[in-house]
Design a protein around this motif. Structure first.
Motif, PDB file in Angstrom:
ATOM      1  N   PRO A 234       4.944  -9.908 -22.246  1.00 52.48           N
ATOM      2  CA  PRO A 234       3.038  -8.954 -22.386  1.00 52.48           C
ATOM      3  C   PRO A 234       2.381 -10.264 -22.674  1.00 52.48           C
ATOM      4  CG  PRO A 234       4.747  -8.363 -23.473  1.00 52.48           C
ATOM      5  CD  PRO A 234       5.115  -8.601 -24.199  1.00 52.48           C
ATOM      6  N   PHE A 235       1.087 -10.290 -22.157  1.00 53.40           N
ATOM      7  CA  PHE A 235       0.083 -11.457 -22.863  1.00 53.40           C
ATOM      8  C   PHE A 235      -1.090 -10.318 -22.861  1.00 53.40           C
ATOM      9  CE2 PHE A 235      -1.414 -15.122 -20.319  1.00 53.40           C
ATOM     10  CZ  PHE A 235      -1.961 -16.145 -22.036  1.00 53.40           C
ATOM     11  N   LEU A 236      -2.043  -9.836 -21.445  1.00 53.42           N
ATOM     12  CA  LEU A 236      -3.049  -9.816 -21.201  1.00 53.42           C
ATOM     13  C   LEU A 236      -3.268  -8.464 -21.624  1.00 53.42           C
ATOM     14  CD1 LEU A 236      -5.176 -11.898 -18.376  1.00 53.42           C
ATOM     15  CD2 LEU A 236      -5.180 -12.905 -20.447  1.00 53.42           C
ATOM     16  N   GLY A 237      -2.331  -7.825 -20.858  1.00 53.93           N
ATOM     17  CA  GLY A 237      -1.537  -6.443 -21.576  1.00 53.93           C
ATOM     18  C   GLY A 237      -2.097  -6.310 -22.585  1.00 53.93           C
ATOM     19  N   SER A 239      -3.571  -8.381 -25.032  1.00 52.35           N
ATOM     20  CA  SER A 239      -4.648  -9.599 -25.904  1.00 52.35           C
ATOM     21  C   SER A 239      -6.430  -9.015 -26.334  1.00 52.35           C
ATOM     22  CB  SER A 239      -4.013 -10.464 -25.631  1.00 52.35           C
ATOM     23  OG  SER A 239      -4.588 -11.018 -24.525  1.00 52.35           O
ATOM     24  N   PHE A 240      -6.688  -8.013 -25.446  1.00 52.51           N
ATOM     25  CA  PHE A 240      -7.159  -7.176 -25.232  1.00 52.51           C
ATOM     26  C   PHE A 240      -8.342  -7.148 -26.840  1.00 52.51           C
ATOM     27  CE2 PHE A 240      -6.265  -2.907 -24.428  1.00 52.51           C
ATOM     28  CZ  PHE A 240      -5.482  -2.704 -23.686  1.00 52.51           C
TER      29      PHE A 240
END
Lengths: 400, 400
Positions: A234-237, A239-240
């Motif tokens: 998981p990354f941008l899903g 990191s917000f």
């Protein structure tokens, strides 16, 4: 900071706040519906340790280690139970409702585990319907990943619906605001004293480094996540935004919450094998509230991997702990439907929407929705103590 | 800090160092085989900016933003080319060999991308032999993950062979020192000026935030990594150490290195589409040396996703950049075997060991091995400028 669930003298959690008319951040201790300005109180009553609180964050206290943690907690308990200190303390007690919480400590590295067997099984079924729900490593080590420390925010910070790339139902790759915004109810563990590079922290030494717990909402954009996460995770899903409760409950307040962890099969590798060790299960009960309606009650006691095992795992390759490292449990889900800690599980990826008491339906979060995760733990007198809460409201995506 | 490849006046990279007899860290600028003590020089010659360098790290300069970066660089260039400043500067120039490099800046979040198509294809073939080598998302967005900021170390720091859980050839899950220790040759990008939460950084604004580049060795324990990485990505197989070169080369020194990026098919989503934009490809040439023998020459110019695209991706969900964020390109591999940037690729997971000129063979790294990654870029006069190097020697695992 719900005044309906005040913190008792047995809890005494620490946070960082500002008060009206004074922009300087202060360290606070919550008691009842008041916050004690510890930055000021220590100058008067604990001058030898006052420097720890001068910057107005928990960083100094965290780094100071367990002997200091015990001394400071004993001192505060003494002040609050001794009438003679009233003249000094009274002007330093601020009603919680007048305070503005801040991120309580500087987050060093943020790590998120995946320690609930029910959650990992549910997500495996949803994300990888053709394979075994649990990956072959899951029962051998605490699966986890690093998240973005720079977007850990304090409870109350609005969460703007993120945009990203995802696969539309017709197979096309599109960009836009997530259509599957979710929460994840988690417990966070705050590292205080650092460890030595090259020296793994054994299970028996976890309490030399772990300072306390907070509640965590690991907001997730499921459509962005499911497109991006293979093969590197998981990354941008995620990191917000990751929201944390403003009050860090010290481990000292949780000694009545310690329970045996669930049985493990197969037996873990020696560095993770806690059979016969001091139990690190924690009988915390979480609640998830959506716009004021309780929608889930995830039980933490059954989570497969404990914080001590996660700490042992994080350091077994020689990586040192830093003050302010934050690691979260991963979504806490119990075996029953009403114990699932995320909407993707509660609604089975939107196929079975939740019906709220006001008649509304939710597959995923709508703009304006407010999610609150609270928690309790067994207290000294057979009752339960409050662990605080982490709250966040969804704001519409920024205009593209 | 190889004196055979001195930095020229067109490079002027920044770092942090200590000198003999003075424990205080200083900001340095490398020129030839000397280091200018910028912390001291600025006090004498650039007093209005001297506070930026007082702490002895690049943090202050990074945060100050592009106008300051240009002013400081112009000032230093002026001093070094004007004889009149000689009396002030001469005592502040220390032979590089007498300096001890430090981590040049405080790493905020560390992110590692996976931007070389050749590398991603090679790893896909090795890790997932039954599937397509590139995952379906790979050509739609720069795949990446967060790493452990707390274990980023400066060049020269010994790398202790990590231990971890892995699957033995007989299928049993065992614990012990990695048998497949590897390097990864990468280029790192250092974020200077922060961005605003909720405001993605478009491609055209990358140079308002990006300060410069360093060389990165993303040490990897392949057996630990391959067991742990499904479904949440690499974790302990990477988090034991990430080495960076001590000298950060400012983007201003790389203006002759800018080249068109490789053609992309399919055309990227609008936020990643750099057709017609200022080119962000960089014609850097890396070299990898093992115990003094050059074993690879990875070319950076062909890497699929550029730093500007990675920056746009990192922020498109609203996450802000922080000063000190470090993102690396992922392993740089070219299409030819002698251009592969890791041992797992060079030896095809050990099946085709490297034969070194001294007769030794390597499938993976042995204790005592020293890996050095260097680099060059096109310079102002048609030649190439040196980018420095990142070096590390493998130490035996700590006794279990």
């Amino acid at each position: 900071m719900d005044p309906g669930h005040p913190f008792g003298l047995g809890t005494l959690p620490y946070g960082s706040f500002t008060a009206p008319g004074s922009p300087d951040p202060r360290v606070g201790v919550a008691v009842g519906d008041l916050v004690l300005d510890l930055t000021a109180a220590a100058r008067a009553l604990l001058p030898a340790d006052a420097a720890l609180f001068a910057a107005g964050t928990l960083d100094g206290l965290l780094a100071a280690g367990p002997a200091t943690w015990a001394r400071v907690r004993a001192a505060i308990t003494g002040w609050l139970t001794d009438e003679r200190h009233r003249p000094v303390l009274e002007p330093l007690l601020v009603p919680t409702e007048f305070t503005t919480p801040r991120l309580p400590f500087t987050v060093a590295d943020y790590t998120d585990f995946y320690a609930s067997e029910e959650h990992a099984t549910n997500l495996g079924r949803l994300f990888r319907p053709d394979g075994a729900p649990l990956t072959p490593n899951w029962k051998h080590l605490p699966v986890g990943y690093h998240g973005r420390a720079g977007t850990v925010v304090v409870s109350g910070t609005p969460v703007v619906r993120p945009s990203g790339a995802r696969r539309a139902p017709d197979g096309e790759i599109v960009f836009g605001p997530t259509a599957r915004l979710d929460f994840e109810a988690e417990v966070g563990f705050v590292v205080g004293a650092p460890s030595t590079p090259g020296r793994p922290v054994p299970l028996a030494e976890a309490d030399r480094h772990l300072f306390g717990v907070c509640l965590v909402n690991d907001w997730s954009a499921r459509d962005i996540q499911s497109f991006e996460y293979v093969p590197l995770g998981p990354f941008l899903g995620k990191s917000f935004a990751t929201s944390v409760s403003p009050w860090v409950v010290p481990l000292a307040a949780l000694r009545h919450a310690r329970v045996a962890p669930p049985p493990r099969d197969p037996r873990p590798l020696p560095y993770l094998d806690d059979a016969g060790a001091e139990p690190w299960g924690l009988d915390l009960e979480l609640t998830v509230t959506l716009n004021g309606h309780q929608i889930s009650r995830p039980p933490f006691a059954g989570v497969y991997w404990t914080a001590a095992q996660q700490l042992a795992h994080l350091t077994v390759n020689g990586a040192p702990l830093r003050t302010g490292d934050l690691f979260a449990s991963g979504t806490v889900s119990g075996p029953r439907r009403e114990q699932r800690g995320s909407l993707i599980e509660l609604t089975w990826n939107g196929a079975e929407p939740l019906v709220l008491p006001d008649g509304g339906e939710r597959a995923f979060l709508l703009d304006g929705d407010e999610v609150t995760i609270g928690g309790t733990a067994p207290g000294p007198d057979g009752g339960r103590i409050w662990l605080g809460e982490v709250r966040g409201r969804v704001r519409a995506a920024a205009p593209g």
